[in-house]
Design a protein around this motif. Structure first.
Motif, PDB file in Angstrom:
ATOM      1  N   ARG B  62     -22.757   6.929 -29.231  1.00 21.45           N
ATOM      2  CA  ARG B  62     -22.034   7.830 -30.122  1.00 21.45           C
ATOM      3  C   ARG B  62     -21.367   6.974 -31.186  1.00 21.45           C
ATOM      4  O   ARG B  62     -20.628   6.040 -30.860  1.00 21.45           O
ATOM      5  CB  ARG B  62     -20.989   8.634 -29.354  1.00 21.45           C
ATOM      6  N   VAL B  63     -21.640   7.287 -32.424  1.00 19.71           N
ATOM      7  CA  VAL B  63     -21.065   6.533 -33.541  1.00 19.71           C
ATOM      8  C   VAL B  63     -20.180   7.465 -34.355  1.00 19.71           C
ATOM      9  O   VAL B  63     -20.550   8.615 -34.610  1.00 19.71           O
ATOM     10  CB  VAL B  63     -22.173   5.947 -34.435  1.00 19.71           C
ATOM     11  N   THR B  64     -19.026   6.975 -34.746  1.00 19.32           N
ATOM     12  CA  THR B  64     -18.155   7.713 -35.658  1.00 19.32           C
ATOM     13  C   THR B  64     -17.955   6.902 -36.928  1.00 19.32           C
ATOM     14  O   THR B  64     -18.081   5.676 -36.923  1.00 19.32           O
ATOM     15  CB  THR B  64     -16.791   8.012 -35.020  1.00 19.32           C
ATOM     16  N   LEU B  65     -17.637   7.590 -37.988  1.00 16.25           N
ATOM     17  CA  LEU B  65     -17.375   6.942 -39.259  1.00 16.25           C
ATOM     18  C   LEU B  65     -16.193   7.613 -39.921  1.00 16.25           C
ATOM     19  O   LEU B  65     -16.166   8.844 -40.059  1.00 16.25           O
ATOM     20  CB  LEU B  65     -18.596   7.034 -40.178  1.00 16.25           C
ATOM     21  N   ASP B  66     -15.195   6.827 -40.295  1.00 18.51           N
ATOM     22  CA  ASP B  66     -14.031   7.320 -41.009  1.00 18.51           C
ATOM     23  C   ASP B  66     -13.967   6.572 -42.335  1.00 18.51           C
ATOM     24  O   ASP B  66     -13.493   5.436 -42.392  1.00 18.51           O
ATOM     25  CB  ASP B  66     -12.762   7.085 -40.181  1.00 18.51           C
ATOM     26  N   THR B  67     -14.465   7.207 -43.390  1.00 17.62           N
ATOM     27  CA  THR B  67     -14.520   6.517 -44.677  1.00 17.62           C
ATOM     28  C   THR B  67     -13.133   6.333 -45.290  1.00 17.62           C
ATOM     29  O   THR B  67     -12.927   5.421 -46.079  1.00 17.62           O
ATOM     30  CB  THR B  67     -15.422   7.272 -45.663  1.00 17.62           C
ATOM     31  N   SER B  68     -12.180   7.176 -44.899  1.00 16.74           N
ATOM     32  CA  SER B  68     -10.825   7.010 -45.437  1.00 16.74           C
ATOM     33  C   SER B  68     -10.167   5.758 -44.882  1.00 16.74           C
ATOM     34  O   SER B  68      -9.367   5.110 -45.562  1.00 16.74           O
ATOM     35  CB  SER B  68      -9.973   8.242 -45.108  1.00 16.74           C
ATOM     36  N   LYS B  69     -10.535   5.392 -43.670  1.00 15.80           N
ATOM     37  CA  LYS B  69      -9.987   4.180 -43.050  1.00 15.80           C
ATOM     38  C   LYS B  69     -10.965   3.018 -43.137  1.00 15.80           C
ATOM     39  O   LYS B  69     -10.660   1.920 -42.679  1.00 15.80           O
ATOM     40  CB  LYS B  69      -9.649   4.446 -41.580  1.00 15.80           C
ATOM     41  N   LYS B  70     -12.135   3.273 -43.715  1.00 13.25           N
ATOM     42  CA  LYS B  70     -13.183   2.261 -43.803  1.00 13.25           C
ATOM     43  C   LYS B  70     -13.432   1.657 -42.412  1.00 13.25           C
ATOM     44  O   LYS B  70     -13.349   0.418 -42.222  1.00 13.25           O
ATOM     45  CB  LYS B  70     -12.822   1.172 -44.816  1.00 13.25           C
TER      46      LYS B  70
END
Lengths: 115, 112
Positions: B62-70
């Motif tokens: 499972r991969v997550t991505l938070d672009t606001s926190k890079k």
């Protein structure tokens, strides 16, 4: 065939030797890469070929000379290497579709030791 | 210089436990990729998550991505001894022909 092959698997050479590493893929990929990886470190990009033309050279010393004879083959010619050049050399390929970042397929690497 | 930094550098767990590793990056990205490397071997692509996606699954990954926190995380559920490897996040550098830059890696040891 989703395989990238590299030969040789292991190479030991002296500082005055000339040797070549070879990489081959038959996936129709048009981008091919050489990486250098030291122990417990991430791969570091050395060269990128796109459509058989050198597109990126990451300021690699001239004792490393890449060659792309055709779209399936990539060579790395080695001459007058230093002991600190000992590393795992990885070849990779990708489709190289303009405007899209492709996943890269890696070969098993050549473990190079320079004496 | 590395685009991505990974945390932790090393992780040791028992078989059956979950393993979580994190990756932080510096510049804007179109996507982020995770690769696995068994000892002394080539890298194997695991999963790609695009900048407009927040979560992606592939089997036990499972991969997550938070672009606001890079930042991104990789979770391996119900780990197996065969999951023992180094895991690298990789980000394309758009200004450099979309070449990939790899993070420092997380070495995972799954004990049977």
């Amino acid at each position: 065939d989703t395989e990238v092959t590299q030969t040789p698997k292991h190479l030991v050479m002296g500082m005055t030797n000339k040797k070549s590493l070879k990489c081959e893929q038959h996936m129709g990929h048009r981008a091919m890469y050489w990486y250098k990886q030291k122990a417990k470190k991430p791969p570091e990009l050395m060269f990128v070929y796109s459509y058989e033309k050198l597109s990126i050279n990451e300021s690699v010393p001239s004792r490393f000379s890449p060659e792309c004879p055709n779209s399936s083959l990539l060579n790395l010619h080695l001459h007058a290497l230093q002991p600190e050049d000992s590393a795992l050399y990885l070849c990779a390929s990708s489709q190289d579709v303009p405007g899209r970042t492709d996943t890269q397929y890696f070969g098993p690497g050549t473990r190079l030791t320079v004496l | 210089s590395q685009q991505g930094e990974e945390d932790p550098q090393a992780l040791s767990i028992q078989e059956g436990e979950n393993a979580t590793m994190n990756c932080s990056y510096k510049t804007s990205i179109n996507n982020l990729q995770w690769y696995r490397q068994n000892s002394g071997r080539g890298l194997v692509h695991l999963i790609l998550i695009r900048s407009n996606e927040r979560e992606k699954h592939s089997g036990r990954l499972r991969v997550t991505l938070d672009t606001s926190k890079k930042s991104s995380s990789l979770l391996i559920t119900a780990s197996r001894a065969a999951d023992t490897a180094s895991y690298f996040c990789a980000t394309p550098i758009k200004a450099a022909g979309n070449k990939l830059t790899f993070g420092g890696g997380t070495r995972v040891l799954v004990k049977p």
